[in-house]
Design a protein around this motif. Structure first.
Motif, PDB file in Angstrom:
ATOM      1  N   PHE A  48       0.804  -1.412   0.123  1.00 43.09           N
ATOM      2  CA  PHE A  48      -0.031   0.310  -0.156  1.00 43.09           C
ATOM      3  C   PHE A  48       1.122   1.234   0.340  1.00 43.09           C
ATOM      4  O   PHE A  48       0.483   2.276  -0.610  1.00 43.09           O
ATOM      5  N   GLN A  49       1.820   1.355   0.961  1.00 41.88           N
ATOM      6  CA  GLN A  49       2.628   2.575   1.110  1.00 41.88           C
ATOM      7  C   GLN A  49       3.471   2.595  -0.363  1.00 41.88           C
ATOM      8  O   GLN A  49       4.175   3.898  -0.454  1.00 41.88           O
ATOM      9  N   THR A  50       3.880   1.669  -1.821  1.00 44.24           N
ATOM     10  CA  THR A  50       4.429   2.026  -2.234  1.00 44.24           C
ATOM     11  C   THR A  50       3.069   2.644  -3.584  1.00 44.24           C
ATOM     12  O   THR A  50       3.823   3.155  -4.479  1.00 44.24           O
ATOM     13  N   ALA A  51       2.422   3.811  -2.985  1.00 45.01           N
ATOM     14  CA  ALA A  51       1.286   4.111  -3.978  1.00 45.01           C
ATOM     15  C   ALA A  51       1.989   5.435  -4.645  1.00 45.01           C
ATOM     16  O   ALA A  51       2.769   6.258  -4.639  1.00 45.01           O
ATOM     17  N   HIS A  52       1.927   5.147  -5.884  1.00 46.81           N
ATOM     18  CA  HIS A  52       1.975   6.663  -6.873  1.00 46.81           C
ATOM     19  C   HIS A  52       1.033   6.897  -7.691  1.00 46.81           C
ATOM     20  O   HIS A  52       0.897   6.062  -8.377  1.00 46.81           O
ATOM     21  N   LEU A  53       1.928   8.214  -8.576  1.00 47.83           N
ATOM     22  CA  LEU A  53       0.561   8.543  -9.954  1.00 47.83           C
ATOM     23  C   LEU A  53       1.111   7.929 -11.184  1.00 47.83           C
ATOM     24  O   LEU A  53       3.181   8.971 -11.514  1.00 47.83           O
ATOM     25  N   VAL A  54       1.049   7.577 -12.100  1.00 44.60           N
ATOM     26  CA  VAL A  54       0.934   7.235 -13.799  1.00 44.60           C
ATOM     27  C   VAL A  54       0.455   7.344 -14.616  1.00 44.60           C
ATOM     28  O   VAL A  54      -1.032   7.344 -14.226  1.00 44.60           O
ATOM     29  N   ASP A  55       0.393   9.121 -15.197  1.00 44.64           N
ATOM     30  CA  ASP A  55      -0.990   9.662 -15.689  1.00 44.64           C
ATOM     31  C   ASP A  55      -1.930   9.362 -15.233  1.00 44.64           C
ATOM     32  O   ASP A  55      -1.538  10.297 -14.085  1.00 44.64           O
ATOM     33  N   ASP A  56      -3.090   8.965 -15.078  1.00 40.52           N
ATOM     34  CA  ASP A  56      -4.308   9.133 -14.233  1.00 40.52           C
ATOM     35  C   ASP A  56      -3.814   7.971 -13.321  1.00 40.52           C
ATOM     36  O   ASP A  56      -5.773   7.595 -13.408  1.00 40.52           O
ATOM     37  N   GLU A  57      -4.270   7.576 -13.390  1.00 38.94           N
ATOM     38  CA  GLU A  57      -3.655   6.007 -12.678  1.00 38.94           C
ATOM     39  C   GLU A  57      -2.880   5.913 -10.923  1.00 38.94           C
ATOM     40  O   GLU A  57      -1.579   6.737 -11.291  1.00 38.94           O
ATOM     41  N   VAL A  58      -3.637   5.798  -9.770  1.00 39.58           N
ATOM     42  CA  VAL A  58      -2.383   5.158  -9.014  1.00 39.58           C
ATOM     43  C   VAL A  58      -2.540   3.985  -8.671  1.00 39.58           C
ATOM     44  O   VAL A  58      -2.575   2.845  -9.488  1.00 39.58           O
ATOM     45  N   VAL A  59      -0.478   3.507  -8.961  1.00 45.00           N
ATOM     46  CA  VAL A  59      -0.658   2.514  -8.748  1.00 45.00           C
ATOM     47  C   VAL A  59       0.452   1.824  -7.551  1.00 45.00           C
ATOM     48  O   VAL A  59       0.689   2.404  -7.300  1.00 45.00           O
ATOM     49  N   ALA A  69      -5.048   2.302 -10.579  1.00 46.60           N
ATOM     50  CA  ALA A  69      -6.813   2.148 -10.066  1.00 46.60           C
ATOM     51  C   ALA A  69      -6.953   3.505 -10.522  1.00 46.60           C
ATOM     52  O   ALA A  69      -6.124   4.478 -10.688  1.00 46.60           O
ATOM     53  N   SER A  70      -7.518   3.831 -11.308  1.00 51.50           N
ATOM     54  CA  SER A  70      -7.899   5.608 -12.200  1.00 51.50           C
ATOM     55  C   SER A  70      -8.159   6.080 -11.187  1.00 51.50           C
ATOM     56  O   SER A  70      -8.759   5.956 -10.137  1.00 51.50           O
ATOM     57  N   ILE A  71      -7.973   7.419 -11.315  1.00 47.16           N
ATOM     58  CA  ILE A  71      -8.450   8.399 -10.411  1.00 47.16           C
ATOM     59  C   ILE A  71      -9.795   7.935 -10.370  1.00 47.16           C
ATOM     60  O   ILE A  71     -10.367   8.600  -9.118  1.00 47.16           O
ATOM     61  N   ASN A  72     -10.576   8.923 -11.073  1.00 43.08           N
ATOM     62  CA  ASN A  72     -11.597   8.577 -11.244  1.00 43.08           C
ATOM     63  C   ASN A  72     -12.763   7.907 -10.885  1.00 43.08           C
ATOM     64  O   ASN A  72     -13.404   7.449  -9.936  1.00 43.08           O
ATOM     65  N   GLU A  73     -12.482   6.144 -11.103  1.00 35.93           N
ATOM     66  CA  GLU A  73     -11.858   5.062 -10.178  1.00 35.93           C
ATOM     67  C   GLU A  73     -12.436   5.787  -8.740  1.00 35.93           C
ATOM     68  O   GLU A  73     -13.377   5.083  -8.100  1.00 35.93           O
ATOM     69  N   LEU A  74     -11.422   5.644  -7.752  1.00 37.05           N
ATOM     70  CA  LEU A  74     -11.026   6.319  -6.440  1.00 37.05           C
ATOM     71  C   LEU A  74     -11.806   6.608  -6.342  1.00 37.05           C
ATOM     72  O   LEU A  74     -12.314   7.151  -5.470  1.00 37.05           O
ATOM     73  N   LEU A  75     -12.204   7.754  -7.440  1.00 30.77           N
ATOM     74  CA  LEU A  75     -12.775   9.074  -6.389  1.00 30.77           C
ATOM     75  C   LEU A  75     -14.375   9.422  -6.504  1.00 30.77           C
ATOM     76  O   LEU A  75     -15.572   8.833  -5.752  1.00 30.77           O
TER      77      LEU A  75
END
Length: 82
Positions: A48-59, A69-75
């Motif tokens: 979980f602590q490895t979360a980072h952004l790649v384009d419009d996704e949280v990876v 997961a896309s930012i939109n999916e999480l929102l």
């Protein structure tokens, strides 16, 4: 969604904060989601602590497992919690 300028911060207790260029913020609480099939691998705090952004996704990627997961999916999922 254009994720240019969005920043991500990993918070305690399986939460992430997304900060947007317009000054708004969203805190995504993943505590319940890490118990479900879709995000089950994220129950590993190390992953979980490895979360980072790649384009419009949280990876989340620890070299062994990768969850995206896309930012939109999480929102969208955040709105379902309200």
């Amino acid at each position: 969604m254009d994720a240019t300028g969005v920043t991500l911060h990993v918070l305690p207790n399986y939460q992430i904060r997304l900060c947007f260029p317009n000054g708004s913020e969203a805190i995504i609480d993943m505590k319940k989601r890490v118990r479900a099939i879709r995000f089950g691998r994220l129950s590993s705090l190390e992953l979980f602590q490895t979360a980072h952004l790649v384009d419009d996704e949280v990876v989340w990627d620890d070299g062994t497992y990768c969850v995206r997961a896309s930012i939109n999916e999480l929102l969208d999922s955040m709105q379902m919690d309200e």
